[in-house]
Scaffold this active site. Structure first.
Site, PDB file in Angstrom:
ATOM      1  N   LEU A  26      -9.327  10.305  -1.074  1.00  0.00           N
ATOM      2  CA  LEU A  26      -8.027  10.299  -0.406  1.00  0.00           C
ATOM      3  C   LEU A  26      -7.446   8.896  -0.299  1.00  0.00           C
ATOM      4  CD1 LEU A  26      -8.683  12.845   2.501  1.00  0.00           C
ATOM      5  CD2 LEU A  26      -7.209  13.200   0.511  1.00  0.00           C
ATOM      6  N   GLU A  28      -8.602   4.309   0.394  1.00  0.00           N
ATOM      7  CA  GLU A  28      -9.608   3.309   0.744  1.00  0.00           C
ATOM      8  C   GLU A  28      -8.953   2.112   1.401  1.00  0.00           C
ATOM      9  OE1 GLU A  28     -10.805   0.610  -2.846  1.00  0.00           O
ATOM     10  OE2 GLU A  28     -10.648   2.666  -3.616  1.00  0.00           O
ATOM     11  N   GLY A  29      -9.744   1.445   2.239  1.00  0.00           N
ATOM     12  CA  GLY A  29      -9.278   0.240   2.911  1.00  0.00           C
ATOM     13  C   GLY A  29     -10.192  -0.915   2.565  1.00  0.00           C
ATOM     14  N   GLY A  30     -10.167  -1.954   3.390  1.00  0.00           N
ATOM     15  CA  GLY A  30     -10.974  -3.126   3.115  1.00  0.00           C
ATOM     16  C   GLY A  30     -12.467  -2.852   3.146  1.00  0.00           C
ATOM     17  N   SER A  32     -13.732   0.542   4.061  1.00  0.00           N
ATOM     18  CA  SER A  32     -14.000   1.967   4.211  1.00  0.00           C
ATOM     19  C   SER A  32     -13.312   2.763   3.116  1.00  0.00           C
ATOM     20  CB  SER A  32     -13.537   2.455   5.588  1.00  0.00           C
ATOM     21  OG  SER A  32     -12.134   2.353   5.723  1.00  0.00           O
ATOM     22  N   TYR A  33     -13.827   3.960   2.910  1.00  0.00           N
ATOM     23  CA  TYR A  33     -13.278   4.895   1.936  1.00  0.00           C
ATOM     24  C   TYR A  33     -13.122   6.245   2.628  1.00  0.00           C
ATOM     25  CZ  TYR A  33     -14.986   1.353  -1.320  1.00  0.00           C
ATOM     26  OH  TYR A  33     -15.235   0.173  -1.972  1.00  0.00           O
ATOM     27  N   ASP A 148      -4.582  -0.818  18.116  1.00  0.00           N
ATOM     28  CA  ASP A 148      -4.077  -0.883  16.736  1.00  0.00           C
ATOM     29  C   ASP A 148      -3.180   0.323  16.441  1.00  0.00           C
ATOM     30  OD1 ASP A 148      -3.755  -2.196  14.311  1.00  0.00           O
ATOM     31  OD2 ASP A 148      -5.427  -1.142  13.353  1.00  0.00           O
TER      32      ASP A 148
END
Length: 305
Positions: A26, A28-30, A32-33, A148
């Site tokens: 779906l 991905e970030g720095g 995490s996936y 956040d």
């Protein structure tokens, strides 16, 4: 910690004794996936968030996110279905199984409309805002702050029910700062965990003698409301141009001239985005103002965009 997790044949996984099929990625970030998975037993879709933990501190932060999810059983806070933290050599991976929300994020909705040169109607904004506020109140009532809040951290169900997600930056609502070392620690933490264009002014230059409370979320909530009204956050473009957001947030916000939204909604926006945090209202006051707008909006019979 969750039950044992194993990666089995044919792209399936088992978490807490239940099996899931991998469907596709779906996003991905720095660190995490997120994968889409399907429950073998119930046939439902879930979002599997995989957080990479390079050291014990990362693992501690992932466990903190799990614990924050477990605090809440609220219709406007994304629940945690299951989790596990597994060891992979000298590193770990935290796996968080979450409900899959087909509608995507609030930002997806805002962006689609903006690309069509359109905007959210006031009735829809008030409905979504009310749900976000209720989720925030649940968090604040437990003595925490989200820290956040932004449009990409709000999921929307088909009926526009918002769900607050990404609880990894949550911490105690009230932080007492008594010296310059504490001030720098809070400032450094905020720089890492609070998205810059939605970060409250008091988190940019933290005073060595101050109290920071949950009203950082009220500022961020104002930025979210602004993005729903005008298609982008008030400081998104400043950040994208490379200008100083820290400097920009020290000035009172200017609401763009428009005839789409009532004066009541615009006044509510300005009340959230007050530079002095001690002059910002708490979430209960915001909810009262939002609910006061609801009968007006319902009476207008506006078309849902």
């Amino acid at each position: 910690m969750g039950g044992a997790l194993c990666i089995c044949s044919r792209g399936s996984i088992t978490i807490e004794n239940k099996r899931y099929f991998f469907v596709h990625k779906l996003g991905e970030g720095g660190f995490s996936y997120v994968d889409l998975v399907e429950g073998v037993q119930d046939g439902r879709f879930y979002a599997l968030k995989r957080i990479l933990c390079h050291d014990r501190e990362d693992r501690k932060e992932a466990q903190h996110e799990v614990e924050m999810h477990r605090l809440f059983n609220h219709p406007n806070v994304l629940p945690l279905v299951a989790h596990s933290i597994i060891e992979k050599g000298p590193k770990w991976e935290a796996w968080l199984l979450l409900p899959f929300v087909k509608g995507g994020t609030l930002w997806n909705q805002v962006e689609v409309l903006r690309d069509r040169n359109s905007f959210l109607s006031e009735d829809r904004i008030v409905h979504i805002l009310h749900g976000i506020c209720l989720g925030l109140k649940a968090i604040h009532d437990r003595g925490y702050a989200h820290r956040d809040l932004k449009p990409t951290n709000v999921l929307l169900e088909d009926d526009d029910r918002p769900l607050l997600m990404d609880l990894g930056s949550m911490n105690q609502a009230r932080m007492e700062v008594k010296d310059s070392r504490q001030a720098m620690a809070v400032q450094d933490w905020a720089a890492q965990r609070c998205t810059i264009s939605y970060r409250a002014p008091e988190l940019f230059n933290v005073s060595s003698d101050c109290v920071i409370d949950e009203r950082t979320d009220i500022w961020s909530l104002g930025c979210v409301l602004f993005s729903m009204m005008f298609g982008e956050g008030p400081y998104d473009m400043i950040f994208q141009k490379g200008d100083s957001v820290a400097l920009a947030v020290q000035n009172n916000i200017t609401v763009p001239a428009n005839e789409r939204y009532s004066q009541g909604l615009q006044t509510l926006l300005c009340s959230m985005m007050v530079v002095n945090s001690q002059e910002r209202p708490f979430i209960s006051t915001i909810i009262s103002h939002v609910e006061a707008l609801q009968p007006i909006v319902e009476g207008q019979a506006t078309t849902r965009i």
